[in-house]
Design an enzyme around this catalytic site. Sequence first.
Site, PDB file in Angstrom:
ATOM      1  N   GLN A 123       0.813  -1.225   0.000  1.00  9.68           N
ATOM      2  CA  GLN A 123       0.000   0.000   0.000  1.00  9.68           C
ATOM      3  C   GLN A 123       0.838   1.262   0.000  1.00  9.68           C
ATOM      4  O   GLN A 123       0.505   2.234  -0.679  1.00  9.68           O
ATOM      5  CB  GLN A 123      -0.951  -0.003   1.198  1.00  9.68           C
ATOM      6  N   ASP A 126       2.015   2.223  -3.530  1.00 11.10           N
ATOM      7  CA  ASP A 126       0.991   2.232  -4.574  1.00 11.10           C
ATOM      8  C   ASP A 126       0.746   3.655  -5.092  1.00 11.10           C
ATOM      9  O   ASP A 126      -0.050   4.408  -4.523  1.00 11.10           O
ATOM     10  CB  ASP A 126      -0.286   1.617  -3.989  1.00 11.10           C
ATOM     11  N   TYR A 223     -10.567  -4.569  -8.240  1.00  8.54           N
ATOM     12  CA  TYR A 223     -11.017  -3.697  -9.324  1.00  8.54           C
ATOM     13  C   TYR A 223     -12.395  -4.126  -9.818  1.00  8.54           C
ATOM     14  O   TYR A 223     -12.870  -5.216  -9.523  1.00  8.54           O
ATOM     15  CB  TYR A 223     -10.040  -3.777 -10.504  1.00  8.54           C
TER      16      TYR A 223
HETATM   17  P1  NAI Z   1     -10.107   2.264 -10.493  1.00  6.14           P
HETATM   18  O1  NAI Z   1      -9.344   3.530 -10.641  1.00  6.14           O
HETATM   19  O2  NAI Z   1      -9.740   1.097 -11.329  1.00  6.14           O
HETATM   20  O3  NAI Z   1     -11.664   2.575 -10.776  1.00  6.14           O
HETATM   21  C1  NAI Z   1     -12.342   3.602 -10.112  1.00  6.14           C
HETATM   22  C2  NAI Z   1     -13.707   3.123  -9.677  1.00  6.14           C
HETATM   23  O4  NAI Z   1     -14.571   3.028 -10.804  1.00  6.14           O
HETATM   24  C3  NAI Z   1     -13.727   1.741  -9.013  1.00  6.14           C
HETATM   25  O5  NAI Z   1     -14.247   1.851  -7.715  1.00  6.14           O
HETATM   26  C4  NAI Z   1     -14.613   0.922  -9.930  1.00  6.14           C
HETATM   27  O6  NAI Z   1     -15.378  -0.046  -9.235  1.00  6.14           O
HETATM   28  C5  NAI Z   1     -15.485   2.001 -10.543  1.00  6.14           C
HETATM   29  N1  NAI Z   1     -16.197   1.601 -11.762  1.00  6.14           N
HETATM   30  C6  NAI Z   1     -15.753   0.856 -12.806  1.00  6.14           C
HETATM   31  N2  NAI Z   1     -16.715   0.715 -13.737  1.00  6.14           N
HETATM   32  C7  NAI Z   1     -17.802   1.371 -13.261  1.00  6.14           C
HETATM   33  C8  NAI Z   1     -19.111   1.585 -13.763  1.00  6.14           C
HETATM   34  N3  NAI Z   1     -19.494   1.074 -14.908  1.00  6.14           N
HETATM   35  N4  NAI Z   1     -19.977   2.324 -13.026  1.00  6.14           N
HETATM   36  C9  NAI Z   1     -19.605   2.832 -11.830  1.00  6.14           C
HETATM   37  N5  NAI Z   1     -18.378   2.676 -11.310  1.00  6.14           N
HETATM   38  C10 NAI Z   1     -17.494   1.947 -12.008  1.00  6.14           C
HETATM   39  O7  NAI Z   1     -10.170   1.755  -8.985  1.00  6.14           O
HETATM   40  P2  NAI Z   1      -9.378   2.253  -7.693  1.00  6.14           P
HETATM   41  O8  NAI Z   1      -9.907   3.547  -7.270  1.00  6.14           O
HETATM   42  O9  NAI Z   1      -7.945   2.212  -7.971  1.00  6.14           O
HETATM   43  O10 NAI Z   1      -9.726   1.151  -6.571  1.00  6.14           O
HETATM   44  C11 NAI Z   1     -10.723   0.198  -6.620  1.00  6.14           C
HETATM   45  C12 NAI Z   1     -10.718  -0.593  -5.291  1.00  6.14           C
HETATM   46  O11 NAI Z   1      -9.463  -1.136  -4.950  1.00  6.14           O
HETATM   47  C13 NAI Z   1     -11.144   0.244  -4.105  1.00  6.14           C
HETATM   48  O12 NAI Z   1     -12.050  -0.514  -3.362  1.00  6.14           O
HETATM   49  C14 NAI Z   1      -9.920   0.412  -3.291  1.00  6.14           C
HETATM   50  O13 NAI Z   1     -10.206   0.553  -1.906  1.00  6.14           O
HETATM   51  C15 NAI Z   1      -9.156  -0.850  -3.573  1.00  6.14           C
HETATM   52  N6  NAI Z   1      -7.708  -0.613  -3.415  1.00  6.14           N
HETATM   53  C16 NAI Z   1      -6.948  -1.504  -2.699  1.00  6.14           C
HETATM   54  C17 NAI Z   1      -5.587  -1.280  -2.523  1.00  6.14           C
HETATM   55  C18 NAI Z   1      -4.736  -2.233  -1.745  1.00  6.14           C
HETATM   56  O14 NAI Z   1      -5.253  -3.121  -1.125  1.00  6.14           O
HETATM   57  N7  NAI Z   1      -3.431  -2.070  -1.773  1.00  6.14           N
HETATM   58  C19 NAI Z   1      -4.929  -0.108  -3.090  1.00  6.14           C
HETATM   59  C20 NAI Z   1      -5.821   0.758  -3.837  1.00  6.14           C
HETATM   60  C21 NAI Z   1      -7.160   0.492  -3.962  1.00  6.14           C
END
Ligand code: NAI
Length: 377
Positions: A123, A126, A223
């Site tokens: 994390q 990232d 994702y």
């Molecule tokens: P991203 O930048 O790939 O996408 C942004 C958001 O768009 C996502 O939440 C996705 O579900 C949403 N999305 C995609 N298609 C959609 C649609 N048709 N309609 C509405 N929304 C839509 O994703 P991001 O922001 O990088 O992170 C996604 C998840 O991953 C989050 O839950 C985050 O907490 C988690 N995450 C986990 C990490 C870790 O464990 N190291 C680090 C960063 C994020």
Amino acid sequence: MKIAVLRETREGEARVALVPGLVGKLRTLGYDVTVEPDAGLGAGHDDDAYVAAGALVSRDAVVGADLVVSVQPPTNALGRLAAGTATLSFLPPNQSMDLIATLATAGVTSFAMELVPRISRAQSMDAMSSQALVAGYRCAIVAAEMLGRFFPLNMTAAGTVPPARVVVLGAGVAGLQAIATAKRLGAVVMAYDVRAAAAEEIRSMGAQAIDLQLDTLDGAGGYAREMTQERAALQRERLTPYIAAADAVITTAAVPGRKAPVLVTRAMVEQMGPGSVVVDMAAETGGNVEGSVAGEVVPIGNAQVWGGSAVASQMAGPASQLYAQNVLNLITLMTREVDGTPAFAPDFEDEIVATSCVVRAGSVVHEPTLAALEGAN
Ligand code: NAI
């Protein structure tokens, strides 16, 4: 051991991969740090600040470097990278085929920030998340600036002014930050995301989660998955009344490795009221809003539609601070004792190192990229 910091040359890129405040940490690890002239200017750091922190400033920074760090892919250093050098930068594999092939020919080792795995241990490394946080904040501020009315409720002697209604689509790292920022400014915020966990995360920010009564779409690694055309059409239809009633819409949706999904059509924007604004953070990757143009404000119906371009770079100071911390944490992971002395020696048995590597000593090791390159030959 030497680290070179490139001056970014891509149009609109104001960030820098290392800030003066972290030079000392790298020196403690055993590195000499050399920075190309004016590398930090866009982020508010002049050459003197790097020198005061213990770095050298030189046009020949790349010469003799073990590791070259940058924000954008190291295109401007090509031809100057000796075999055996390593690079660390954003390097979107599906958009960088020619560059990756050239890096391989040059015999370098390249790591891509996009490929750092989403595991707890990674994390702090990232950069996708750290930069998404900056971009999400920026989008809410842009919406507040463009909307010619208050975000918060105002009760005054001259009457009550209702709060702005903000709809955020996509509630990942950027979307949640946009929600939090719009809430702090006092707007009434509603949000939608396709992932199952998103509704709870939206509510935890104090916003209302829009329920469209549709299946959730969870993919690998936290994702989202891509929608079918049928589901996309249904989602747009059911979102339409929320968009029509919004003063500001902020879109941040992405699906890894794919064009951004179109969530809002031109016809949906045309239902918005006078003075309304739409902020499309995804304009550069195809756009969540039909008709948005990266780097421009386009009128559609009553609305002004802002298309994001290098959004995190628009707050280059804090974006660079966070990016540089991600870089430092990765370098720390890749620095090990070899024969009793510290060395830049990535351990390819380590999941973070192995997963984020695109080219290793001249060989493309990222499977999808390798398959695409072989397919093209
Ligand atoms: P991203 O930048 O790939 O996408 C942004 C958001 O768009 C996502 O939440 C996705 O579900 C949403 N999305 C995609 N298609 C959609 C649609 N048709 N309609 C509405 N929304 C839509 O994703 P991001 O922001 O990088 O992170 C996604 C998840 O991953 C989050 O839950 C985050 O907490 C988690 N995450 C986990 C990490 C870790 O464990 N190291 C680090 C960063 C994020």
